[in-house]
Design an enzyme around this catalytic site. Structure first.
Site, PDB file in Angstrom:
ATOM      1  CE  LYS A  67      38.565  40.514  41.186  1.00  0.00           C
ATOM      2  NZ  LYS A  67      39.515  39.459  41.583  1.00  0.00           N
ATOM      3  CB  SER A 142      42.554  41.644  43.202  1.00  0.00           C
ATOM      4  OG  SER A 142      41.968  40.441  42.721  1.00  0.00           O
ATOM      5  CB  SER A 166      42.033  37.807  44.479  1.00  0.00           C
ATOM      6  OG  SER A 166      43.186  38.551  44.253  1.00  0.00           O
TER       7      SER A 166
HETATM    8  N1  GLN Z   1      47.520  39.175  46.013  1.00  0.00           N
HETATM    9  C1  GLN Z   1      47.888  38.237  45.010  1.00  0.00           C
HETATM   10  C2  GLN Z   1      48.619  38.921  43.894  1.00  0.00           C
HETATM   11  O1  GLN Z   1      48.708  40.112  43.930  1.00  0.00           O
HETATM   12  C3  GLN Z   1      46.686  37.494  44.510  1.00  0.00           C
HETATM   13  C4  GLN Z   1      45.953  38.158  43.419  1.00  0.00           C
HETATM   14  C5  GLN Z   1      44.764  37.357  42.947  1.00  0.00           C
HETATM   15  O2  GLN Z   1      44.418  36.327  43.513  1.00  0.00           O
HETATM   16  N2  GLN Z   1      44.181  37.827  41.869  1.00  0.00           N
HETATM   17  O3  GLN Z   1      49.106  38.277  43.019  1.00  0.00           O
END
Ligand code: GLN
Length: 477
Positions: A67, A142, A166
């Site tokens: 990532k 994400s 995410s």
């Molecule tokens: N979707 C969640 C957010 O936007 C989680 C993001 C993440 O885990 N990095 O905060």
């Protein structure tokens, strides 16, 4: 997963992965960077060492996707944000180092929502990654690029970060396994910080066996991350009764959750009952505060963590400036995505004098209630089975202009992050139109290996003998 040996070279494994990665890129937009030259150099080195009879490690020659918010000197680390463009890290994340010390080879950096803010990978400066099952739908986020890289069989594993879902949500949108470990299991050193009190490093894999191996390789204390826990993975005393008490959260059984996900959960519960497990119904009223608490606490931490991006130290710097204030303002204005700015503003607001008590402090109290509620739940059951998200993968563009609708997608994932608990997303089937469906297994802190073992058992109980055979033969790629 296949490792390099006398029978199959690291070069073959790496070249196969790179070929697929390039092939799929145009359609799916998975990678921000391809690491061809370095990956091929490392593969040759491992093959040379195999020839010499050396010990090449538990992940010898295994290609993987990283990532793009993990620091390493290979390629720029952009976190899919314009403001980090051009930034090459002088340091290597501990997780990357541990993987590579065992012979794993990074073939590319994967796309994400900029700074991991999002649930669809649409907030990337470089554009969205497409869902592996349907090109008109989101990959989830994400860590969308990493999930799709594993789902399409480009690599047997990819790294992710999970601050509020995410890893688990894109895993379930693409039909792969995704683990968010207990907070503090894997070092966060060298990972671009989102919200430091909930950020976790984890993985996407095709099966639970590979997840177990990756955890053995990467989990454990790191002097560079003071929040890492003393090594517990693979060392805790195991509760080996194969029959479990499995909790089901009644509060999630409502019309906000799509009928297909509810049906899928009921079907899995029936299978678990048939396999002899006991189902325990849980009432967890404090969970209704989780989403609001998460979207106050994490922006507060985001606002603090992102303040280091000032145009002086890293990556992009705005050109048209006369004064220092203009340098900061213009760089941030041009370099952050709208969602990043929204969180910085919310974060500063909820921490500001006059609003702190009404927002941040209340959210912190709600967090404590959630932690207590989970602790009580685990007095009644061994683990919990819940959906990861209320819907299967949604259409590209469907929620991108409606932040609240996007945030609502996280309503079942964020409470684990607030409580520091492990969650393992497991693929459990498909919708009638072929989209992946996933559920998550949740356990008490440090039960990561038990969750993985339980997932292995679920696969054994549920899958046909033929599929199981393929798995035992080392993956189904
Ligand atoms: N979707 C969640 C957010 O936007 C989680 C993001 C993440 O885990 N990095 O905060």
């Amino acid at each position: 997963m296949k490792t390099a040996s006398k029978d199959i070279s690291a070069m073959t494994l790496v070249k196969e992965a790179l070929t697929k990665a390039h092939q799929y890129q145009e359609q799916y937009h998975i990678f921000n960077y391809f690491n061809d030259t370095e990956a091929i150099r490392k593969a040759a080195e491992i093959d040379e060492r195999i020839k010499r009879g050396e010990n090449v490690g538990r992940l010898a020659g295994v290609p993987y996707a990283l990532k793009d918010n993990f620091l390493s000197p290979e390629g720029e680390t952009t976190a899919s944000a314009h403001i980090l463009e051009g930034f090459t890290s002088p340091v290597t994340a501990t997780a990357v180092k541990r993987l590579e010390d065992e012979g794993a080879i990074m073939i590319g950096r994967t796309n994400l929502d900029a700074f991991a803010h999002g649930s669809s990978t649409e907030n990337s400066y470089y554009g969205p990654t497409k869902n592996s099952k349907d090109l008109e739908r989101v990959a989830g986020g994400s860590s969308g690029g990493s999930a799709v890289a594993v789902a399409l069989g480009i690599v047997p594993f990819a790294t992710g970060t999970d601050t509020g879902g995410s890893i688990r949500q894109p895993a379930s949108f693409n039909g792969v396994y995704g683990l968010k470990p207990t907070y503090g299991t894997i070092s966060r050193y060298g990972v671009v910080a989102m919200a430091s009190s909930t950020d976790c490093v984890g993985f996407f894999t095709e099966n639970p066996e590979d997840m177990d191996l990756l955890m053995k390789v990467t989990a454990g204390q790191d002097p560079n991350d003071m929040t890492t826990l003393p090594d517990f993975y693979d060392r805790e005393e195991k509760f080996d009764d194969p029959i479990k008490k499995i909790g089901v959260i009644k509060d999630f059984d409502n019309e906000a959750v799509s009928p297909e996900i509810r049906t899928c959960l009921s079907r899995e519960i029936e299978k678990l009952k048939a396999a002899g497990h006991e189902i325990v119904e849980l009432n967890m009223p404090a969970l209704k505060y989780a989403l609001a608490a998460y979207y106050i606490i994490t922006p507060a931490e985001v606002a603090s963590n992102l303040s280091r991006h000032d145009g002086v130290r890293y990556g992009f710097r705005s050109e048209n400036v006369q004064t220092l204030d203009e340098l900061y303002n213009n760089t941030r204005n041009e370099g952050f995505m709208p969602e990043n700015k929204r969180r910085i503003m919310i974060g500063n607001f909820v921490l500001s004098a006059g609003f702190y008590d009404a927002y941040y402090l209340k959210a912190a109290k709600a967090r404590t209630l959630i932690i207590q509620e989970y602790a009580q739940a685990f007095e009644k059951c061994d683990l919990i089975l819940t959906p990861v998200s209320p819907n299967p993968a949604f259409k590209l563009g469907e929620k991108v202009d409606n932040p609240v609708a996007m945030y609502l997608e996280d309503m079942m994932s964020v409470s684990l992050n607030l409580a520091g608990l492990p969650g393992l997303a497991i693929p459990v089937g498909e919708t009638t139109n072929g989209l992946s469906l996933g559920l998550q297994l949740v356990g008490p802190r440090r039960s990561d290996q038990e969750l993985i073992n339980f997932a292995k058992r679920m696969r054994g109980d549920h899958e046909s003998a033929e599929d199981e055979h393929v798995d035992l033969m080392g993956g189904n790629d």
